[in-house]
Scaffold this active site. Sequence first.
Site, PDB file in Angstrom:
ATOM      1  N   CYS B  43       0.846  -1.205   0.000  1.00  0.00           N
ATOM      2  CA  CYS B  43       0.000   0.000   0.000  1.00  0.00           C
ATOM      3  C   CYS B  43       0.877   1.249   0.000  1.00  0.00           C
ATOM      4  O   CYS B  43       1.725   1.420   0.875  1.00  0.00           O
ATOM      5  CB  CYS B  43      -0.909  -0.002   1.226  1.00  0.00           C
ATOM      6  SG  CYS B  43      -1.691   1.588   1.518  1.00  0.00           S
ATOM      7  N   CYS B  46       0.474   3.406   3.381  1.00  0.00           N
ATOM      8  CA  CYS B  46       0.873   2.940   4.708  1.00  0.00           C
ATOM      9  C   CYS B  46       2.166   3.635   5.158  1.00  0.00           C
ATOM     10  O   CYS B  46       3.000   4.004   4.333  1.00  0.00           O
ATOM     11  CB  CYS B  46       1.060   1.419   4.692  1.00  0.00           C
ATOM     12  SG  CYS B  46      -0.472   0.502   4.972  1.00  0.00           S
ATOM     13  N   HIS B 107      -4.150   0.463   7.989  1.00  0.00           N
ATOM     14  CA  HIS B 107      -4.651   0.173   6.649  1.00  0.00           C
ATOM     15  C   HIS B 107      -6.087  -0.342   6.675  1.00  0.00           C
ATOM     16  O   HIS B 107      -6.842  -0.148   5.722  1.00  0.00           O
ATOM     17  CB  HIS B 107      -3.729  -0.889   6.026  1.00  0.00           C
ATOM     18  CG  HIS B 107      -4.032  -1.215   4.604  1.00  0.00           C
ATOM     19  ND1 HIS B 107      -3.702  -0.376   3.560  1.00  0.00           N
ATOM     20  CD2 HIS B 107      -4.640  -2.295   4.036  1.00  0.00           C
ATOM     21  CE1 HIS B 107      -4.079  -0.925   2.418  1.00  0.00           C
ATOM     22  NE2 HIS B 107      -4.655  -2.089   2.671  1.00  0.00           N
ATOM     23  N   ASN B 147     -13.728   9.433  -1.562  1.00  0.00           N
ATOM     24  CA  ASN B 147     -14.356   8.320  -2.266  1.00  0.00           C
ATOM     25  C   ASN B 147     -14.079   7.087  -1.436  1.00  0.00           C
ATOM     26  O   ASN B 147     -12.927   6.711  -1.255  1.00  0.00           O
ATOM     27  CB  ASN B 147     -13.737   8.127  -3.660  1.00  0.00           C
ATOM     28  CG  ASN B 147     -14.146   9.221  -4.619  1.00  0.00           C
ATOM     29  OD1 ASN B 147     -15.284   9.684  -4.590  1.00  0.00           O
ATOM     30  ND2 ASN B 147     -13.215   9.639  -5.467  1.00  0.00           N
ATOM     31  N   SER B 155      -9.254   3.619  -5.286  1.00  0.00           N
ATOM     32  CA  SER B 155      -8.318   2.600  -5.740  1.00  0.00           C
ATOM     33  C   SER B 155      -7.469   2.040  -4.603  1.00  0.00           C
ATOM     34  O   SER B 155      -6.632   1.186  -4.820  1.00  0.00           O
ATOM     35  CB  SER B 155      -7.443   3.157  -6.867  1.00  0.00           C
ATOM     36  OG  SER B 155      -6.998   4.452  -6.565  1.00  0.00           O
ATOM     37  N   HIS B 158      -6.955   1.967   2.092  1.00  0.00           N
ATOM     38  CA  HIS B 158      -6.364   2.705   3.209  1.00  0.00           C
ATOM     39  C   HIS B 158      -7.195   3.980   3.433  1.00  0.00           C
ATOM     40  O   HIS B 158      -7.427   4.733   2.487  1.00  0.00           O
ATOM     41  CB  HIS B 158      -4.900   3.054   2.911  1.00  0.00           C
ATOM     42  CG  HIS B 158      -4.154   3.441   4.148  1.00  0.00           C
ATOM     43  ND1 HIS B 158      -3.115   2.701   4.661  1.00  0.00           N
ATOM     44  CD2 HIS B 158      -4.336   4.480   5.001  1.00  0.00           C
ATOM     45  CE1 HIS B 158      -2.681   3.283   5.773  1.00  0.00           C
ATOM     46  NE2 HIS B 158      -3.399   4.357   5.995  1.00  0.00           N
ATOM     47  N   HIS B 160      -8.552   7.324   3.486  1.00  0.00           N
ATOM     48  CA  HIS B 160      -8.036   8.619   3.039  1.00  0.00           C
ATOM     49  C   HIS B 160      -9.098   9.382   2.261  1.00  0.00           C
ATOM     50  O   HIS B 160     -10.060   8.811   1.765  1.00  0.00           O
ATOM     51  CB  HIS B 160      -6.799   8.432   2.148  1.00  0.00           C
ATOM     52  CG  HIS B 160      -7.114   7.894   0.778  1.00  0.00           C
ATOM     53  ND1 HIS B 160      -7.471   6.572   0.563  1.00  0.00           N
ATOM     54  CD2 HIS B 160      -7.161   8.495  -0.437  1.00  0.00           C
ATOM     55  CE1 HIS B 160      -7.697   6.385  -0.733  1.00  0.00           C
ATOM     56  NE2 HIS B 160      -7.528   7.532  -1.363  1.00  0.00           N
ATOM     57  N   GLN B 162      -9.436  13.385  -0.175  1.00  0.00           N
ATOM     58  CA  GLN B 162      -8.667  14.263  -1.028  1.00  0.00           C
ATOM     59  C   GLN B 162      -9.132  15.706  -0.855  1.00  0.00           C
ATOM     60  O   GLN B 162     -10.216  15.956  -0.322  1.00  0.00           O
ATOM     61  CB  GLN B 162      -8.831  13.873  -2.503  1.00  0.00           C
ATOM     62  CG  GLN B 162      -8.534  12.400  -2.802  1.00  0.00           C
ATOM     63  CD  GLN B 162      -8.456  12.104  -4.291  1.00  0.00           C
ATOM     64  OE1 GLN B 162      -7.877  12.875  -5.064  1.00  0.00           O
ATOM     65  NE2 GLN B 162      -9.035  10.990  -4.706  1.00  0.00           N
ATOM     66  N   HIS B 309     -21.713  22.292   5.075  1.00  0.00           N
ATOM     67  CA  HIS B 309     -22.471  21.037   5.082  1.00  0.00           C
ATOM     68  C   HIS B 309     -21.701  19.938   4.376  1.00  0.00           C
ATOM     69  O   HIS B 309     -20.791  20.192   3.590  1.00  0.00           O
ATOM     70  CB  HIS B 309     -23.859  21.222   4.461  1.00  0.00           C
ATOM     71  CG  HIS B 309     -23.845  21.672   3.024  1.00  0.00           C
ATOM     72  ND1 HIS B 309     -23.664  22.983   2.650  1.00  0.00           N
ATOM     73  CD2 HIS B 309     -23.995  20.978   1.873  1.00  0.00           C
ATOM     74  CE1 HIS B 309     -23.701  23.076   1.325  1.00  0.00           C
ATOM     75  NE2 HIS B 309     -23.895  21.873   0.832  1.00  0.00           N
ATOM     76  N   LYS B 324     -27.899   0.960  -6.803  1.00  0.00           N
ATOM     77  CA  LYS B 324     -28.733   1.720  -7.715  1.00  0.00           C
ATOM     78  C   LYS B 324     -27.867   2.186  -8.882  1.00  0.00           C
ATOM     79  O   LYS B 324     -26.763   2.709  -8.668  1.00  0.00           O
ATOM     80  CB  LYS B 324     -29.325   2.930  -6.996  1.00  0.00           C
ATOM     81  CG  LYS B 324     -30.010   3.948  -7.900  1.00  0.00           C
ATOM     82  CD  LYS B 324     -31.280   3.404  -8.514  1.00  0.00           C
ATOM     83  CE  LYS B 324     -31.932   4.407  -9.469  1.00  0.00           C
ATOM     84  NZ  LYS B 324     -33.074   3.801 -10.191  1.00  0.00           N
TER      85      LYS B 324
HETATM   86  O1  LIG Z   1     -35.568  -0.566 -15.986  1.00  0.00           O
HETATM   87  P1  LIG Z   1     -34.257  -1.297 -15.891  1.00  0.00           P
HETATM   88  O2  LIG Z   1     -33.531  -1.390 -17.205  1.00  0.00           O
HETATM   89  O3  LIG Z   1     -34.361  -2.641 -15.214  1.00  0.00           O
HETATM   90  O4  LIG Z   1     -33.380  -0.409 -14.896  1.00  0.00           O
HETATM   91  C1  LIG Z   1     -32.291   0.377 -15.271  1.00  0.00           C
HETATM   92  O5  LIG Z   1     -32.699   1.558 -15.958  1.00  0.00           O
HETATM   93  C2  LIG Z   1     -33.469   2.498 -15.216  1.00  0.00           C
HETATM   94  C3  LIG Z   1     -33.688   3.717 -16.091  1.00  0.00           C
HETATM   95  O6  LIG Z   1     -32.461   4.306 -16.501  1.00  0.00           O
HETATM   96  C4  LIG Z   1     -32.786   2.873 -13.898  1.00  0.00           C
HETATM   97  O7  LIG Z   1     -33.658   3.650 -13.116  1.00  0.00           O
HETATM   98  C5  LIG Z   1     -32.378   1.617 -13.106  1.00  0.00           C
HETATM   99  O8  LIG Z   1     -31.629   1.991 -11.970  1.00  0.00           O
HETATM  100  C6  LIG Z   1     -31.532   0.721 -14.009  1.00  0.00           C
HETATM  101  O9  LIG Z   1     -31.141  -0.441 -13.322  1.00  0.00           O
HETATM  102  O1  LIG Z   2      -7.885  10.095  -7.513  1.00  0.00           O
HETATM  103  P1  LIG Z   2      -8.437   8.713  -7.345  1.00  0.00           P
HETATM  104  O2  LIG Z   2      -9.054   8.455  -6.009  1.00  0.00           O
HETATM  105  O3  LIG Z   2      -7.495   7.619  -7.748  1.00  0.00           O
HETATM  106  O4  LIG Z   2      -9.630   8.654  -8.443  1.00  0.00           O
HETATM  107  C1  LIG Z   2     -10.995   8.637  -8.151  1.00  0.00           C
HETATM  108  O5  LIG Z   2     -11.465   9.917  -7.756  1.00  0.00           O
HETATM  109  C2  LIG Z   2     -11.381  10.974  -8.721  1.00  0.00           C
HETATM  110  C3  LIG Z   2     -12.036  12.199  -8.131  1.00  0.00           C
HETATM  111  O6  LIG Z   2     -13.366  11.981  -7.760  1.00  0.00           O
HETATM  112  C4  LIG Z   2     -12.058  10.558 -10.046  1.00  0.00           C
HETATM  113  O7  LIG Z   2     -11.796  11.527 -11.024  1.00  0.00           O
HETATM  114  C5  LIG Z   2     -11.545   9.205 -10.531  1.00  0.00           C
HETATM  115  O8  LIG Z   2     -12.277   8.804 -11.669  1.00  0.00           O
HETATM  116  C6  LIG Z   2     -11.711   8.175  -9.407  1.00  0.00           C
HETATM  117  O9  LIG Z   2     -11.249   6.907  -9.819  1.00  0.00           O
END
Ligand SMILES: O=P(O)(O)O[C@H]1O[C@H](CO)[C@@H](O)[C@H](O)[C@H]1O
Ligand SMILES: O=P(O)(O)O[C@H]1O[C@H](CO)[C@@H](O)[C@H](O)[C@H]1O
Lengths: 361, 361
Positions: B43, B46, B107, B147, B155, B158, B160, B162, B309, B324
């Site tokens: 990692c 770490c 970690h 994230n 990715s 650990h 963290h 940003q 917020h 979802k």
């Molecule tokens: O109706 P489906 O294809 O099962 O469902 C998919 O499309 C919908 C419309 O974009 C979304 O709301 C659902 O989250 C997605 O899983």
């Molecule tokens: O910078 P990271 O954590 O590797 O990357 C992650 O966060 C970023 C910021 O939300 C995104 O742009 C990347 O697509 C995501 O994989």
Amino acid sequence: MFRKDNPLLGEYVIVSPHRMKRPWQGQTEQPQKVELPQYDEKCYLCPGNERSGGIRNEKYTSTMVFENDFPAVLSPPGPKSPEPIHPLLRSEPIQGNCDVVIFHPRHDLTLARLSSSDIERVIEEWKAIYVKRGNQEGIKYVQIFENKGAMMGCSNPHPHGQAWSLSQVPQVPSTELTNLKEYAQRSTEELSEAPAGPNGKHCLLCDYAHLEAGQGERVVLLNEDWIALVPWWAVWPFEILLLPYKRHIPSLLELTKEESASLARILSGIAVKYDNLFRTSFAYSMGIHQRPVPPKSNSVGEDDIAHLHFHFDPPLLRSATVRKFLVGFELMSEPQRDLTAEQAAQRLRDCADVHYLEEGK
Amino acid sequence: MFRKDNPLLGEYVIVSPHRMKRPWQGQTEQPQKVELPQYDEKCYLCPGNERSGGIRNEKYTSTMVFENDFPAVLSPPGPKSPEPIHPLLRSEPIQGNCDVVIFHPRHDLTLARLSSSDIERVIEEWKAIYVKRGNQEGIKYVQIFENKGAMMGCSNPHPHGQAWSLSQVPQVPSTELTNLKEYAQRSTEELSEAPAGPNGKHCLLCDYAHLEAGQGERVVLLNEDWIALVPWWAVWPFEILLLPYKRHIPSLLELTKEESASLARILSGIAVKYDNLFRTSFAYSMGIHQRPVPPKSNSVGEDDIAHLHFHFDPPLLRSATVRKFLVGFELMSEPQRDLTAEQAAQRLRDCADVHYLEEGK
Ligand SMILES: O=P(O)(O)O[C@H]1O[C@H](CO)[C@@H](O)[C@H](O)[C@H]1O
Ligand SMILES: O=P(O)(O)O[C@H]1O[C@H](CO)[C@@H](O)[C@H](O)[C@H]1O
């Protein structure tokens, strides 16, 4: 670095091409299954099979449309919307219909493997739904779309799309319409050679398509009526905008026979290039934006400023299994992309026009 | 069915609670790995390990901050933005810094497993970054976010987050600020008991928090200073908005010692409930919105209408492995959710306050 402006939605996107150099140690996706049977007895979309509602599909031989058994919007209205208790707690009723459009009886095909004449039949179904639902009492918008691939929430690989018809113009097309109307009020002398919109006004998308056809660096495919390009303001790595560039066309309804045929060909062309990019069945969400519903009279209405176009939003970034995550920063602040629109267009242009599974056949 | 209004962003969301009844046959996610080592030699976060840039981490014992080796925004500016060739092809330069904030040397921990005093140290790091970057020449916004979970593009497990600091106020906080400023211009007599914003003006978020604290049905957690709720306009199934409700607080900087401590406690409370919901390490994107940068003078500025917020956007819907998908219709038209905000709040309220991995200890 720079951020680019999306005049259709009034939004921005940050472009950071050097980010492609970073090593990827995050989640990888399940590759799409390519080996599917032509008929799957457990698929509720295959001809002759039973759906979850208990209804049995006809033994259809081309396209088929039915109303979704678990619709997101119901007609007549379901539970009432809460009473307006405060200006910060507002809601309004919404209702409508959810239809499923099956593209083809074969379980194992996708737009990329269908012939142009098969795709023409899908286009005819889209037109029919737009007319049927759009003329229904209380319907204000017909949203036709396709979720392709498990990665994009599609729960069944059988080739199909959906059409949700609603009693309100939803947010994204409504914002687009507002911006198209505002643009039409402005004078844009610079682009006088672009085809004129309704009543001789300027159409943002006609002007834009004209400009891109002239420049070429963001164009992926071009035929006699249609241009497919990676838009200036693309958010998804290989996003495509497909639109007619020779004349202003508010909706599918106004397409000539020839324009429908050339649309089928370019849709096929896009789908093939997408699959060839990473030699996989390429996931995406596709959506059609157009005039909200068919015109009620013969005269040119305000909404005829709409210009028919298709958005393709595909998540893959690096390979068949590494996608772009639009998460933290993108959700909280602003979309950010890892390659330029021009790089993406170049890579798609470089892809073969014959599907990789048909090579050498 | 109904659609609800988001006054913070001027957007809508469609609510279709009956959709939860449909069977799910689509993609399932890899469950998060729970069995992680306390230290992982591979990692790059770490203590004591080497990062991709070749730099070795200190043997830090609490929090640690460093500049991302693959930043999305660079200072000084990288490649120039394209020349403005047409009003439809606009771009502007953007630059800044990307910092990584490590929450803890271990970690295998996350906010849900850290003690409140550990989280207080993270809050102090956030304050320090907000001051350092926000006072830097040319920086107009400091976006702090996390994230969490591979499902949300993280990715490295650990713990963290940003902080991306930018030379432009990005889109989402900029829209929020505009709406907060507009609201402050209106007279909102109905809510006269809510705490007053700067210069006695009404703050949209103070009014909203006051209203929710009084109603209770969307509240998840409440302590002496903070309220955590599923907002009226929630898009993600178990989305949470966390904010101070007793007084108007523009940014982390204005928090008293007691408010920082109660913030740490409620952050821990949210993270524990989230993990308990599906007995898994719950994925989300979290982001802090506040006054863009620290004030340059002692007088009350226009941007002091900002009210600190936290947004939590978690993707899971039905279980630890069924999320979802905000795809086709949501991307092309309007977000749509499958359970009501009140149902989501109730389910989170019902979750235990002790982490499921600590049960019976
Ligand atoms: O109706 P489906 O294809 O099962 O469902 C998919 O499309 C919908 C419309 O974009 C979304 O709301 C659902 O989250 C997605 O899983
Ligand atoms: O910078 P990271 O954590 O590797 O990357 C992650 O966060 C970023 C910021 O939300 C995104 O742009 C990347 O697509 C995501 O994989």
